[in-house]
Design a protein around this motif. Structure first.
Motif, PDB file in Angstrom:
ATOM      1  N   ARG A 173      54.602  40.201  33.035  1.00  0.00           N
ATOM      2  CA  ARG A 173      53.513  40.388  34.006  1.00  0.00           C
ATOM      3  C   ARG A 173      52.244  39.642  33.654  1.00  0.00           C
ATOM      4  NH1 ARG A 173      55.362  46.471  35.151  1.00  0.00           N
ATOM      5  NH2 ARG A 173      56.752  45.963  36.867  1.00  0.00           N
ATOM      6  N   ASP A 204      53.018  56.699  51.599  1.00  0.00           N
ATOM      7  CA  ASP A 204      52.380  55.382  51.771  1.00  0.00           C
ATOM      8  C   ASP A 204      53.161  54.527  52.766  1.00  0.00           C
ATOM      9  OD1 ASP A 204      50.434  55.967  49.835  1.00  0.00           O
ATOM     10  OD2 ASP A 204      51.722  55.274  48.204  1.00  0.00           O
ATOM     11  N   LEU A 228      54.532  46.453  50.992  1.00  0.00           N
ATOM     12  CA  LEU A 228      54.017  47.201  49.840  1.00  0.00           C
ATOM     13  C   LEU A 228      54.548  46.628  48.524  1.00  0.00           C
ATOM     14  CD1 LEU A 228      54.151  50.802  51.341  1.00  0.00           C
ATOM     15  CD2 LEU A 228      52.097  49.607  50.552  1.00  0.00           C
ATOM     16  N   ARG A 260      51.805  53.247  56.489  1.00  0.00           N
ATOM     17  CA  ARG A 260      51.790  51.817  56.803  1.00  0.00           C
ATOM     18  C   ARG A 260      52.639  51.503  58.033  1.00  0.00           C
ATOM     19  NH1 ARG A 260      50.708  46.397  54.379  1.00  0.00           N
ATOM     20  NH2 ARG A 260      49.823  47.596  52.685  1.00  0.00           N
ATOM     21  N   THR A 307      54.732  51.886  42.639  1.00  0.00           N
ATOM     22  CA  THR A 307      53.306  52.097  42.887  1.00  0.00           C
ATOM     23  C   THR A 307      53.054  52.763  44.233  1.00  0.00           C
ATOM     24  OG1 THR A 307      53.078  49.984  44.003  1.00  0.00           O
ATOM     25  CG2 THR A 307      52.732  49.993  41.625  1.00  0.00           C
ATOM     26  N   PHE A 308      54.125  53.055  44.998  1.00  0.00           N
ATOM     27  CA  PHE A 308      53.888  53.692  46.304  1.00  0.00           C
ATOM     28  C   PHE A 308      54.936  54.767  46.581  1.00  0.00           C
ATOM     29  CE2 PHE A 308      56.278  49.747  46.985  1.00  0.00           C
ATOM     30  CZ  PHE A 308      57.363  50.188  47.730  1.00  0.00           C
ATOM     31  N   GLU A 357      52.573  43.440  47.896  1.00  0.00           N
ATOM     32  CA  GLU A 357      51.169  43.658  47.561  1.00  0.00           C
ATOM     33  C   GLU A 357      50.966  44.408  46.253  1.00  0.00           C
ATOM     34  OE1 GLU A 357      49.433  45.598  50.963  1.00  0.00           O
ATOM     35  OE2 GLU A 357      50.268  44.052  52.283  1.00  0.00           O
ATOM     36  N   ARG A 358      51.842  45.405  46.003  1.00  0.00           N
ATOM     37  CA  ARG A 358      51.560  46.292  44.875  1.00  0.00           C
ATOM     38  C   ARG A 358      52.667  46.325  43.830  1.00  0.00           C
ATOM     39  NH1 ARG A 358      49.924  52.015  47.304  1.00  0.00           N
ATOM     40  NH2 ARG A 358      49.115  51.445  49.360  1.00  0.00           N
TER      41      ARG A 358
END
Lengths: 187, 187
Positions: free
Chosen positions: A116, B41, B28, B45, B36-37, B31-32
């Motif tokens: 990462r 979420d 998602l 969305r 993480t969701f 983006e993340r």
């Protein structure tokens, strides 16, 4: 004996700090997993200053790969049995035991965590380069004895990769017959 | 046309919900990243209720693998060129493009994220079983034509595994020569 003298000999202050820091990292990985702790957490656990860690290792990424390499070298040293077949069978058995053991998933999580960041990728690259260098020495010894050895990429592609992927995908167990078959096919 | 009728035909409400949810998951992840969701979420969305997602997919893990499978099937369908060599070369080229492309690391991160729970491991297993079934159909067609095909594990061990490991370890690029060499060696 002065502090300066103590720091120079193995088992001196430097070695004690390194051992405490390695142990702290190992414990934190076991308890929390990669990506969940900082240099500050390691320092607190090891009872040393953050600055001692930064001075010696430079970054968390370098420290993590240093601990991983020390652990790999201790648990899975490159064998030297006197024959290529012997070396590859021993090496393959070690890797199979390593990646199916309790710390197997941790090594994968380390690789993903390091991927990462640029610094992490560099540290991971250095670890792989060191293990590849050790593997190449083993194959060079075989060639020096007049044996027809594959190159390190052949070992990676057709011995290590199948075992890693089988474990990562949870596909089949690495039986003795399976691991021996990969070695025979490679030879 | 009533709501019930609309739900039954392709392109009806059910399909629109599925498309919106798949798109929300894809966004998602981009983006993340994985892990993480939550289902909440995704629902927010996609503009649907959480309960719609649970009713249709059962869990976040099932939803994630459903999206991954749909994406794999769309971008990398199993080829049917009329010969085993043609199928394997086409398949290997697709996989090489897929795992070195922008979504390559995401598939690895999905596998690692899913490996952390029982439900995730089951969902991942179902995805792999479906792709293995598709691969076996391709190999069965070759055998039906009288060709001497490897089994799906041979393809996994000596074609897919080397490519995946090379990419994961950042070792060498998957050149046309390299990928062709793996296929020739397997055949």
């Amino acid at each position: 004996m002065g502090e300066r003298e103590r720091a120079k000999r193995p088992g001196g202050r430097g070695a004690r700090v390194a051992a405490a820091v390695h142990q702290a990292v190992t414990d934190l990985i076991r308890e929390r997993g990669y990506g969940t702790f900082s240099v500050g957490d390691v320092a607190a656990r090891a009872g040393v200053a953050d600055s001692s860690i930064y001075r010696r290792w430079g970054s968390l990424e370098k420290l993590l790969t240093d601990v991983a390499l020390a652990s790999l070298n201790a648990r899975s040293p490159m064998p030297d049995t006197g024959s290529l077949a012997g070396d590859l069978h021993t090496y393959a058995d070690q890797v199979a035991r390593e990646i199916t053991g309790p710390d197997g998933p941790a090594m994968l999580h380390l690789a993903v965590a390091l991927s990462r960041s640029q610094q992490g990728a560099q540290a991971h690259d250095d670890l792989l380069a060191e293990r590849t260098r050790q593997l190449e020495s083993m194959l060079d010894r075989a060639r020096a004895r007049g044996e027809d050895a594959p190159d390190a990429y052949g070992v990676l592609d057709h011995l290590l990769a199948p075992m890693y992927i089988r474990v990562m995908l949870g596909r089949g167990t690495l039986t003795k017959e399976y691991v021996d078959g990969l070695v025979e096919r490679l030879l």
